[in-house]
Design an enzyme around this catalytic site. Structure first.
Site, PDB file in Angstrom:
ATOM      1  N   ASP A  98       0.844  -1.196   0.000  1.00  0.00           N
ATOM      2  CA  ASP A  98       0.000   0.000   0.000  1.00  0.00           C
ATOM      3  C   ASP A  98       0.883   1.251   0.000  1.00  0.00           C
ATOM      4  O   ASP A  98       0.587   2.217  -0.704  1.00  0.00           O
ATOM      5  CB  ASP A  98      -0.943   0.013   1.215  1.00  0.00           C
ATOM      6  CG  ASP A  98      -1.631   1.369   1.348  1.00  0.00           C
ATOM      7  OD1 ASP A  98      -2.327   1.758   0.382  1.00  0.00           O
ATOM      8  OD2 ASP A  98      -1.422   2.060   2.364  1.00  0.00           O
TER       9      ASP A  98
ATOM     10  N   ARG B  53       0.220   6.999  -6.248  1.00  0.00           N
ATOM     11  CA  ARG B  53      -1.095   7.659  -6.403  1.00  0.00           C
ATOM     12  C   ARG B  53      -0.990   9.137  -6.075  1.00  0.00           C
ATOM     13  O   ARG B  53      -1.612   9.986  -6.718  1.00  0.00           O
ATOM     14  CB  ARG B  53      -2.130   6.988  -5.487  1.00  0.00           C
ATOM     15  CG  ARG B  53      -2.515   5.594  -5.955  1.00  0.00           C
ATOM     16  CD  ARG B  53      -3.268   4.845  -4.886  1.00  0.00           C
ATOM     17  NE  ARG B  53      -4.477   5.537  -4.496  1.00  0.00           N
ATOM     18  CZ  ARG B  53      -5.033   5.459  -3.285  1.00  0.00           C
ATOM     19  NH1 ARG B  53      -4.482   4.715  -2.340  1.00  0.00           N
ATOM     20  NH2 ARG B  53      -6.127   6.122  -3.006  1.00  0.00           N
TER      21      ARG B  53
ATOM     22  N   SER C 259      -6.602   0.550   0.475  1.00  0.00           N
ATOM     23  CA  SER C 259      -5.512   1.163   1.241  1.00  0.00           C
ATOM     24  C   SER C 259      -5.853   1.217   2.732  1.00  0.00           C
ATOM     25  O   SER C 259      -5.072   0.786   3.588  1.00  0.00           O
ATOM     26  CB  SER C 259      -5.277   2.578   0.668  1.00  0.00           C
ATOM     27  OG  SER C 259      -4.440   3.318   1.492  1.00  0.00           O
TER      28      SER C 259
ATOM     29  N   LYS D  97      -4.438  -1.605   5.869  1.00  0.00           N
ATOM     30  CA  LYS D  97      -3.612  -1.137   6.998  1.00  0.00           C
ATOM     31  C   LYS D  97      -4.253  -1.519   8.333  1.00  0.00           C
ATOM     32  O   LYS D  97      -3.570  -1.869   9.287  1.00  0.00           O
ATOM     33  CB  LYS D  97      -3.411   0.382   6.911  1.00  0.00           C
ATOM     34  CG  LYS D  97      -2.360   0.736   5.865  1.00  0.00           C
ATOM     35  CD  LYS D  97      -2.042   2.193   5.853  1.00  0.00           C
ATOM     36  CE  LYS D  97      -3.193   3.004   5.341  1.00  0.00           C
ATOM     37  NZ  LYS D  97      -2.866   3.986   4.328  1.00  0.00           N
TER      38      LYS D  97
HETATM   39  N1  URA Z   1      -6.109   7.335   3.580  1.00  0.00           N
HETATM   40  C1  URA Z   1      -5.434   6.173   3.325  1.00  0.00           C
HETATM   41  O1  URA Z   1      -4.871   5.556   4.215  1.00  0.00           O
HETATM   42  N2  URA Z   1      -5.396   5.736   2.037  1.00  0.00           N
HETATM   43  C2  URA Z   1      -5.996   6.372   1.027  1.00  0.00           C
HETATM   44  O2  URA Z   1      -5.938   5.895  -0.084  1.00  0.00           O
HETATM   45  C3  URA Z   1      -6.679   7.582   1.300  1.00  0.00           C
HETATM   46  C4  URA Z   1      -6.739   8.045   2.604  1.00  0.00           C
END
Ligand code: URA
Length: 447
Positions: free
Chosen positions: A161, A168, A183, A187
Protein backbone atom coordinates in the site's frame (compact mmCIF):
# COMPACT_ATOMS: atom_id res chain seq x y z
CA UNK A 1 0.53 -13.28 -17.58
CA UNK A 2 1.67 -9.96 -18.91
CA UNK A 3 1.35 -6.49 -17.43
CA UNK A 4 0.44 -4.81 -20.75
CA UNK A 5 -2.55 -7.14 -21.13
CA UNK A 6 -3.57 -6.43 -17.52
CA UNK A 7 -3.48 -2.66 -18.10
CA UNK A 8 -5.35 -3.04 -21.39
CA UNK A 9 -8.01 -5.19 -19.73
CA UNK A 10 -8.70 -2.49 -17.13
CA UNK A 11 -8.61 0.23 -19.81
CA UNK A 12 -11.51 -1.63 -21.44
CA UNK A 13 -13.30 -1.87 -18.09
CA UNK A 14 -12.97 -5.66 -17.82
CA UNK A 15 -12.63 -7.36 -14.42
CA UNK A 16 -9.35 -8.86 -13.19
CA UNK A 17 -8.96 -12.32 -11.71
CA UNK A 18 -7.41 -12.51 -8.20
CA UNK A 19 -4.31 -14.04 -9.89
CA UNK A 20 -3.90 -10.98 -12.11
CA UNK A 21 -4.09 -8.66 -9.09
CA UNK A 22 -1.57 -10.83 -7.23
CA UNK A 23 0.75 -10.75 -10.26
CA UNK A 24 0.52 -6.94 -10.32
CA UNK A 25 1.18 -6.42 -6.59
CA UNK A 26 3.96 -9.02 -6.47
CA UNK A 27 5.58 -7.44 -9.54
CA UNK A 28 5.37 -3.99 -7.97
CA UNK A 29 6.96 -5.24 -4.74
CA UNK A 30 9.70 -7.13 -6.59
CA UNK A 31 10.43 -4.10 -8.79
CA UNK A 32 9.77 -6.08 -12.00
CA UNK A 33 6.82 -3.86 -12.98
CA UNK A 34 8.04 -0.28 -13.42
CA UNK A 35 6.28 2.77 -11.97
CA UNK A 36 5.03 3.96 -15.38
CA UNK A 37 3.08 0.73 -15.93
CA UNK A 38 1.72 0.74 -12.37
CA UNK A 39 0.69 4.37 -12.88
CA UNK A 40 -1.09 3.52 -16.12
CA UNK A 41 -2.98 0.75 -14.32
CA UNK A 42 -3.87 3.06 -11.42
CA UNK A 43 -5.28 5.64 -13.84
CA UNK A 44 -7.28 2.92 -15.62
CA UNK A 45 -8.70 1.90 -12.21
CA UNK A 46 -9.61 5.50 -11.44
CA UNK A 47 -11.55 5.71 -14.70
CA UNK A 48 -13.09 2.21 -14.84
CA UNK A 49 -13.17 1.13 -11.18
CA UNK A 50 -12.73 -2.23 -9.45
CA UNK A 51 -15.58 -4.45 -8.33
CA UNK A 52 -15.77 -5.80 -4.78
CA UNK A 53 -14.03 -9.03 -5.67
CA UNK A 54 -11.13 -7.17 -7.25
CA UNK A 55 -10.98 -4.68 -4.36
CA UNK A 56 -10.90 -7.54 -1.86
CA UNK A 57 -8.10 -9.27 -3.78
CA UNK A 58 -6.10 -6.02 -3.87
CA UNK A 59 -6.64 -5.49 -0.13
CA UNK A 60 -5.57 -9.04 0.65
CA UNK A 61 -2.41 -8.70 -1.46
CA UNK A 62 -1.55 -5.41 0.32
CA UNK A 63 -1.98 -7.13 3.72
CA UNK A 64 0.06 -10.14 2.68
CA UNK A 65 2.91 -7.96 1.40
CA UNK A 66 4.07 -7.44 4.99
CA UNK A 67 3.73 -8.21 8.66
CA UNK A 68 0.37 -8.70 10.42
CA UNK A 69 0.47 -7.73 14.11
CA UNK A 70 -0.60 -10.50 16.44
CA UNK A 71 -2.44 -9.46 19.60
CA UNK A 72 -3.41 -13.00 20.61
CA UNK A 73 -1.37 -12.65 23.82
CA UNK A 74 -3.12 -9.39 24.77
CA UNK A 75 -6.12 -9.63 27.08
CA UNK A 76 -9.31 -7.95 25.82
CA UNK A 77 -10.52 -6.49 22.58
CA UNK A 78 -8.23 -4.37 20.38
CA UNK A 79 -9.98 -1.35 18.94
CA UNK A 80 -8.77 0.86 16.10
CA UNK A 81 -10.35 3.95 14.62
CA UNK A 82 -9.27 5.50 11.36
CA UNK A 83 -10.22 8.69 9.58
CA UNK A 84 -9.90 9.22 5.84
CA UNK A 85 -8.28 12.55 6.63
CA UNK A 86 -9.47 15.98 7.58
CA UNK A 87 -8.41 19.47 8.59
CA UNK A 88 -8.06 19.82 12.37
CA UNK A 89 -8.95 16.15 12.88
CA UNK A 90 -7.31 15.30 16.19
CA UNK A 91 -9.85 12.65 17.21
CA UNK A 92 -7.17 9.92 17.55
CA UNK A 93 -5.35 11.94 20.24
CA UNK A 94 -8.59 12.13 22.22
CA UNK A 95 -10.13 8.74 21.50
CA UNK A 96 -7.06 6.61 22.18
CA UNK A 97 -6.88 7.48 25.92
CA UNK A 98 -10.65 7.99 26.18
CA UNK A 99 -11.53 4.52 24.87
CA UNK A 100 -8.75 2.90 26.89
CA UNK A 101 -10.16 4.58 30.00
CA UNK A 102 -13.48 2.84 29.21
CA UNK A 103 -11.96 -0.63 29.31
CA UNK A 104 -11.00 -1.48 25.73
CA UNK A 105 -7.47 -1.68 24.30
CA UNK A 106 -6.37 0.83 21.70
CA UNK A 107 -3.35 -0.12 19.63
CA UNK A 108 -2.96 2.58 17.06
CA UNK A 109 -0.36 2.98 14.37
CA UNK A 110 -0.60 6.35 12.68
CA UNK A 111 1.08 8.10 9.81
CA UNK A 112 2.94 11.34 9.31
CA UNK A 113 1.26 13.99 7.24
CA UNK A 114 1.97 14.91 3.68
CA UNK A 115 0.08 17.80 2.19
CA UNK A 116 -1.65 20.42 4.25
CA UNK A 117 -0.97 19.55 7.88
CA UNK A 118 0.88 16.88 9.79
CA UNK A 119 -0.47 13.49 10.80
CA UNK A 120 -1.14 12.16 14.30
CA UNK A 121 2.48 11.13 14.75
CA UNK A 122 3.71 14.64 13.96
CA UNK A 123 1.21 16.05 16.46
CA UNK A 124 2.40 13.67 19.19
CA UNK A 125 5.93 14.93 18.65
CA UNK A 126 4.81 18.33 19.93
CA UNK A 127 4.85 16.65 23.37
CA UNK A 128 8.50 16.99 24.45
CA UNK A 129 10.41 13.66 24.44
CA UNK A 130 7.35 11.61 23.34
CA UNK A 131 8.71 8.50 21.58
CA UNK A 132 6.64 7.61 18.51
CA UNK A 133 8.89 4.73 17.38
CA UNK A 134 8.30 1.80 19.71
CA UNK A 135 9.67 -1.63 18.74
CA UNK A 136 6.81 -4.08 18.08
CA UNK A 137 7.49 -6.03 21.31
CA UNK A 138 7.28 -2.87 23.43
CA UNK A 139 4.18 -1.69 21.56
CA UNK A 140 2.35 -4.96 22.33
CA UNK A 141 3.61 -4.98 25.91
CA UNK A 142 2.39 -1.42 26.51
CA UNK A 143 -1.07 -2.26 25.16
CA UNK A 144 -1.15 -5.17 27.60
CA UNK A 145 -0.07 -3.08 30.58
CA UNK A 146 -1.93 0.24 30.17
CA UNK A 147 -4.40 -0.57 27.39
CA UNK A 148 -3.13 2.01 24.92
CA UNK A 149 -0.17 2.68 22.64
CA UNK A 150 0.14 5.22 19.84
CA UNK A 151 3.05 5.08 17.49
CA UNK A 152 4.36 5.55 14.03
CA UNK A 153 3.34 3.14 11.31
CA UNK A 154 6.31 1.10 10.13
CA UNK A 155 6.99 0.14 6.52
CA UNK A 156 6.58 -3.49 7.61
CA UNK A 157 2.77 -3.24 7.64
CA UNK A 158 1.11 -3.39 4.20
CA UNK A 159 4.25 -2.10 2.40
CA UNK A 160 2.56 -2.63 -0.98
CA UNK A 161 0.00 0.00 0.00
CA UNK A 162 2.87 2.38 0.84
CA UNK A 163 4.34 1.80 -2.62
CA UNK A 164 1.02 2.24 -4.47
CA UNK A 165 0.04 5.23 -2.29
CA UNK A 166 3.28 7.06 -3.08
CA UNK A 167 2.56 6.63 -6.80
CA UNK A 168 -1.10 7.66 -6.40
CA UNK A 169 -0.02 10.81 -4.60
CA UNK A 170 1.96 12.00 -7.65
CA UNK A 171 -0.32 10.72 -10.44
CA UNK A 172 -3.65 12.23 -9.31
CA UNK A 173 -5.04 8.77 -8.60
CA UNK A 174 -5.81 9.08 -4.87
CA UNK A 175 -9.52 9.90 -5.14
CA UNK A 176 -10.72 6.45 -6.23
CA UNK A 177 -13.19 4.56 -4.02
CA UNK A 178 -11.74 1.03 -4.49
CA UNK A 179 -8.16 2.25 -4.15
CA UNK A 180 -8.94 4.14 -0.93
CA UNK A 181 -10.92 1.18 0.45
CA UNK A 182 -8.05 -1.26 -0.22
CA UNK A 183 -5.51 1.16 1.24
CA UNK A 184 -7.43 1.90 4.45
CA UNK A 185 -8.74 -1.61 5.15
CA UNK A 186 -5.40 -3.34 4.46
CA UNK A 187 -3.61 -1.14 7.00
CA UNK A 188 -6.25 -1.77 9.66
CA UNK A 189 -6.12 -5.54 9.12
CA UNK A 190 -2.30 -5.56 9.17
CA UNK A 191 -2.35 -3.56 12.41
CA UNK A 192 -4.27 -6.42 14.05
CA UNK A 193 -7.44 -4.67 15.25
CA UNK A 194 -10.55 -6.73 16.02
CA UNK A 195 -12.91 -3.73 16.18
CA UNK A 196 -12.46 -1.23 13.36
CA UNK A 197 -14.32 2.09 13.26
CA UNK A 198 -13.84 4.18 10.13
CA UNK A 199 -14.61 7.88 10.02
CA UNK A 200 -15.26 8.63 6.36
CA UNK A 201 -15.03 12.34 5.69
CA UNK A 202 -17.29 14.09 3.20
CA UNK A 203 -17.23 17.65 1.91
CA UNK A 204 -15.04 20.36 0.48
CA UNK A 205 -12.03 19.42 2.65
CA UNK A 206 -12.28 15.65 2.01
CA UNK A 207 -11.45 13.21 -0.82
CA UNK A 208 -15.17 12.33 -1.03
CA UNK A 209 -16.97 15.51 -2.08
CA UNK A 210 -20.56 14.16 -2.05
CA UNK A 211 -22.59 12.09 0.38
CA UNK A 212 -23.22 9.46 -2.32
CA UNK A 213 -19.47 9.01 -2.87
CA UNK A 214 -18.87 8.80 0.89
CA UNK A 215 -21.63 6.18 1.25
CA UNK A 216 -20.10 4.14 -1.58
CA UNK A 217 -16.69 4.27 0.10
CA UNK A 218 -18.19 3.28 3.46
CA UNK A 219 -19.98 0.33 1.84
CA UNK A 220 -16.84 -0.78 -0.03
CA UNK A 221 -14.77 -0.71 3.19
CA UNK A 222 -17.40 -2.68 5.13
CA UNK A 223 -17.82 -5.29 2.38
CA UNK A 224 -14.10 -5.78 1.86
CA UNK A 225 -13.65 -6.05 5.65
CA UNK A 226 -16.43 -8.64 5.84
CA UNK A 227 -14.93 -10.73 3.02
CA UNK A 228 -11.59 -10.72 4.89
CA UNK A 229 -13.17 -11.65 8.24
CA UNK A 230 -13.33 -8.22 9.92
CA UNK A 231 -16.42 -6.32 11.02
CA UNK A 232 -16.07 -2.67 10.19
CA UNK A 233 -18.35 0.12 11.37
CA UNK A 234 -18.49 3.37 9.45
CA UNK A 235 -19.40 6.90 10.40
CA UNK A 236 -19.70 9.58 7.72
CA UNK A 237 -18.84 13.03 9.04
CA UNK A 238 -18.66 16.43 7.39
CA UNK A 239 -15.37 18.06 6.51
CA UNK A 240 -16.37 21.41 5.02
CA UNK A 241 -14.80 23.47 7.81
CA UNK A 242 -12.03 22.51 10.28
CA UNK A 243 -12.97 20.09 13.05
CA UNK A 244 -12.66 21.98 16.33
CA UNK A 245 -10.79 25.29 16.27
CA UNK A 246 -7.11 24.34 16.18
CA UNK A 247 -5.07 23.39 13.09
CA UNK A 248 -1.38 22.61 13.59
CA UNK A 249 0.55 20.50 16.09
CA UNK A 250 1.00 22.14 19.51
CA UNK A 251 -2.38 23.83 19.05
CA UNK A 252 -4.13 20.54 18.24
CA UNK A 253 -2.57 18.71 21.17
CA UNK A 254 -3.65 21.51 23.53
CA UNK A 255 -7.19 21.36 22.11
CA UNK A 256 -7.20 17.57 22.58
CA UNK A 257 -6.16 17.95 26.24
CA UNK A 258 -8.89 20.57 26.72
CA UNK A 259 -11.39 18.09 25.24
CA UNK A 260 -10.21 15.36 27.62
CA UNK A 261 -10.78 17.90 30.42
CA UNK A 262 -14.35 18.45 29.18
CA UNK A 263 -13.66 21.92 27.77
CA UNK A 264 -13.24 21.11 24.06
CA UNK A 265 -15.16 22.62 21.15
CA UNK A 266 -18.63 21.11 20.79
CA UNK A 267 -18.23 19.70 17.26
CA UNK A 268 -15.00 17.93 18.22
CA UNK A 269 -16.45 16.51 21.43
CA UNK A 270 -19.64 15.41 19.64
CA UNK A 271 -17.72 13.53 16.93
CA UNK A 272 -15.43 11.85 19.49
CA UNK A 273 -18.48 10.69 21.45
CA UNK A 274 -20.10 9.21 18.33
CA UNK A 275 -16.93 7.44 17.11
CA UNK A 276 -16.09 6.25 20.62
CA UNK A 277 -19.62 4.97 21.26
CA UNK A 278 -19.60 3.05 17.96
CA UNK A 279 -16.32 1.37 18.98
CA UNK A 280 -17.68 0.50 22.45
CA UNK A 281 -20.86 -1.02 21.00
CA UNK A 282 -18.78 -3.09 18.54
CA UNK A 283 -16.45 -4.18 21.34
CA UNK A 284 -19.52 -5.34 23.27
CA UNK A 285 -18.90 -3.26 26.40
CA UNK A 286 -22.15 -1.27 26.05
CA UNK A 287 -25.56 -2.20 24.58
CA UNK A 288 -26.13 0.92 22.47
CA UNK A 289 -24.74 4.27 21.33
CA UNK A 290 -26.40 6.28 24.11
CA UNK A 291 -24.86 4.04 26.79
CA UNK A 292 -21.49 4.35 25.04
CA UNK A 293 -21.67 8.15 24.99
CA UNK A 294 -22.63 8.18 28.67
CA UNK A 295 -19.61 5.98 29.55
CA UNK A 296 -17.27 8.21 27.58
CA UNK A 297 -18.69 11.40 29.17
CA UNK A 298 -18.35 9.90 32.65
CA UNK A 299 -14.73 9.12 31.93
CA UNK A 300 -14.12 12.72 30.86
CA UNK A 301 -15.89 14.32 33.82
CA UNK A 302 -14.30 11.99 36.38
CA UNK A 303 -10.80 12.77 35.03
CA UNK A 304 -10.13 9.09 34.12
CA UNK A 305 -9.62 9.92 30.43
CA UNK A 306 -7.03 12.61 31.21
CA UNK A 307 -5.22 10.27 33.61
CA UNK A 308 -5.07 7.62 30.88
CA UNK A 309 -3.49 10.20 28.57
CA UNK A 310 -0.95 10.95 31.35
CA UNK A 311 -0.16 7.22 31.60
CA UNK A 312 0.25 7.01 27.81
CA UNK A 313 2.61 10.00 27.67
CA UNK A 314 4.69 8.65 30.56
CA UNK A 315 4.86 5.14 29.08
CA UNK A 316 6.25 6.61 25.85
CA UNK A 317 8.83 8.77 27.61
CA UNK A 318 7.05 12.11 27.12
CA UNK A 319 6.79 15.10 29.44
CA UNK A 320 3.37 14.54 31.05
CA UNK A 321 3.53 17.91 32.85
CA UNK A 322 2.33 19.43 29.55
CA UNK A 323 -1.15 18.34 30.65
CA UNK A 324 -1.11 20.99 33.39
CA UNK A 325 1.34 23.49 31.92
CA UNK A 326 0.91 24.31 28.22
CA UNK A 327 4.00 26.56 28.24
CA UNK A 328 6.08 23.34 28.08
CA UNK A 329 4.99 22.83 24.44
CA UNK A 330 6.99 24.40 21.59
CA UNK A 331 5.54 27.91 21.17
CA UNK A 332 6.00 30.39 18.30
CA UNK A 333 7.30 33.97 18.45
CA UNK A 334 4.10 35.67 17.31
CA UNK A 335 0.33 35.46 17.85
CA UNK A 336 -1.35 37.46 15.10
CA UNK A 337 -5.06 38.11 15.00
CA UNK A 338 -6.83 38.23 11.63
CA UNK A 339 -9.95 40.43 11.75
CA UNK A 340 -13.25 40.25 9.93
CA UNK A 341 -13.64 42.84 7.15
CA UNK A 342 -17.46 42.66 7.37
CA UNK A 343 -20.37 42.17 9.74
CA UNK A 344 -22.81 39.31 9.21
CA UNK A 345 -23.04 35.56 9.58
CA UNK A 346 -20.19 33.24 8.62
CA UNK A 347 -21.55 31.39 5.60
CA UNK A 348 -18.47 29.19 5.12
CA UNK A 349 -15.12 28.71 6.80
CA UNK A 350 -13.34 26.78 4.05
CA UNK A 351 -11.32 23.90 5.50
CA UNK A 352 -8.74 23.74 2.72
CA UNK A 353 -7.91 27.46 2.84
CA UNK A 354 -7.40 27.28 6.60
CA UNK A 355 -5.22 24.19 6.14
CA UNK A 356 -3.19 26.02 3.49
CA UNK A 357 -2.71 28.92 5.91
CA UNK A 358 -1.32 26.52 8.55
CA UNK A 359 0.89 24.96 5.90
CA UNK A 360 2.45 28.23 4.69
CA UNK A 361 3.25 29.07 8.32
CA UNK A 362 5.31 25.85 8.37
CA UNK A 363 2.88 23.28 9.83
CA UNK A 364 2.66 21.15 6.65
CA UNK A 365 5.24 19.28 4.62
CA UNK A 366 6.24 19.99 1.02
CA UNK A 367 7.90 16.58 0.64
CA UNK A 368 7.93 13.39 2.66
CA UNK A 369 11.17 14.14 4.50
CA UNK A 370 10.72 17.92 4.88
CA UNK A 371 10.82 19.32 8.43
CA UNK A 372 7.73 20.86 9.99
CA UNK A 373 7.40 23.58 12.61
CA UNK A 374 5.50 22.08 15.56
CA UNK A 375 4.89 25.46 17.19
CA UNK A 376 2.90 27.14 14.40
CA UNK A 377 -0.72 26.83 13.33
CA UNK A 378 -4.09 28.52 13.14
CA UNK A 379 -6.76 28.79 15.82
CA UNK A 380 -10.10 29.86 14.35
CA UNK A 381 -12.53 31.76 16.55
CA UNK A 382 -15.38 32.02 14.04
CA UNK A 383 -17.08 29.08 12.36
CA UNK A 384 -20.06 28.54 10.08
CA UNK A 385 -23.23 30.16 11.43
CA UNK A 386 -21.46 32.47 13.93
CA UNK A 387 -22.50 36.13 13.90
CA UNK A 388 -19.47 38.43 13.59
CA UNK A 389 -18.93 42.18 13.68
CA UNK A 390 -16.53 44.02 11.39
CA UNK A 391 -13.12 44.07 13.15
CA UNK A 392 -13.84 40.98 15.26
CA UNK A 393 -11.12 38.30 15.36
CA UNK A 394 -11.69 35.47 12.87
CA UNK A 395 -8.55 33.51 13.62
CA UNK A 396 -5.22 33.74 15.41
CA UNK A 397 -2.04 32.78 13.61
CA UNK A 398 0.57 31.04 15.76
CA UNK A 399 3.53 32.11 13.66
CA UNK A 400 7.26 32.44 13.36
CA UNK A 401 8.81 34.41 10.49
CA UNK A 402 7.56 32.16 7.66
CA UNK A 403 4.48 32.80 5.52
CA UNK A 404 2.64 35.34 7.70
CA UNK A 405 1.33 37.64 4.94
CA UNK A 406 0.22 34.71 2.77
CA UNK A 407 -1.48 33.04 5.74
CA UNK A 408 -3.42 36.27 6.53
CA UNK A 409 -4.60 36.41 2.91
CA UNK A 410 -5.66 32.74 2.97
CA UNK A 411 -7.64 33.25 6.18
CA UNK A 412 -9.48 36.20 4.60
CA UNK A 413 -10.24 34.04 1.55
CA UNK A 414 -11.43 31.16 3.75
CA UNK A 415 -14.39 33.13 5.11
CA UNK A 416 -17.55 34.08 3.25
CA UNK A 417 -20.42 36.02 4.81
CA UNK A 418 -24.19 36.14 4.54
CA UNK A 419 -26.88 38.45 5.88
CA UNK A 420 -28.97 35.57 7.24
CA UNK A 421 -27.89 32.52 9.25
CA UNK A 422 -26.77 29.84 6.74
CA UNK A 423 -28.18 26.32 6.60
CA UNK A 424 -25.80 24.09 8.54
CA UNK A 425 -25.56 20.43 7.54
CA UNK A 426 -25.31 17.83 10.34
CA UNK A 427 -21.74 17.01 11.44
CA UNK A 428 -22.52 13.29 11.45
CA UNK A 429 -24.34 12.28 8.27
CA UNK A 430 -24.50 8.52 8.70
CA UNK A 431 -23.68 5.78 11.23
CA UNK A 432 -23.48 2.13 10.21
CA UNK A 433 -22.78 -0.33 13.00
CA UNK A 434 -21.08 -3.61 12.22
CA UNK A 435 -23.37 -6.48 13.08
CA UNK A 436 -20.99 -9.35 12.44
CA UNK A 437 -19.42 -11.04 15.48
CA UNK A 438 -15.75 -10.23 16.16
CA UNK A 439 -13.52 -12.80 14.45
CA UNK A 440 -9.80 -13.02 13.86
CA UNK A 441 -8.84 -13.53 10.20
CA UNK A 442 -6.25 -15.94 8.95
CA UNK A 443 -4.18 -14.39 6.21
CA UNK A 444 -0.84 -15.94 5.28
CA UNK A 445 2.09 -14.03 3.84
CA UNK A 446 2.35 -14.64 0.12
CA UNK A 447 4.84 -12.06 -1.13
N1 URA B 1 -6.11 7.33 3.58
C1 URA B 1 -5.43 6.17 3.32
O1 URA B 1 -4.87 5.56 4.21
N2 URA B 1 -5.40 5.74 2.04
C2 URA B 1 -6.00 6.37 1.03
O2 URA B 1 -5.94 5.90 -0.08
C3 URA B 1 -6.68 7.58 1.30
C4 URA B 1 -6.74 8.05 2.60
Amino acid sequence: MDIIQIIDKKRQGLPHSPEEIRYLVQGAMAGTIPDYQLSAWLMAVCLKGLDLEETTALTQCYVESGQVLDFSEVQGIIVDKHSTGGVGDKTTLILAPLLASCGVNVAKLSGRGLGYTGGTVDKLEAIPQFNVSLPTEQFLCQVNSIGVALCSQTGELAPADGLFYALRDVTATVASIPLIAASVVSKKIAAGAQVITLDIKVGEGAFMKTLDEAKSLALACREVGKRLGRSISTVISRMDQPLGNAIGHTVEVIESIETLKGRGPKDLQDLCLVLGAVALVDAGTVPNLEAGKADLMESITSGRALEKFRALIQAQGGDSQVLDDYSRFPHPQHYIEVKSPASGYIEHCHALKIAQAAKVLGAGRLSKSAPIDLSVGVVVSAKQGDAVQKGQTLATLWANEMGVEEAKKLIQEAYTYSERPPIILPLVEDIFLATEPVTKPSIKACI
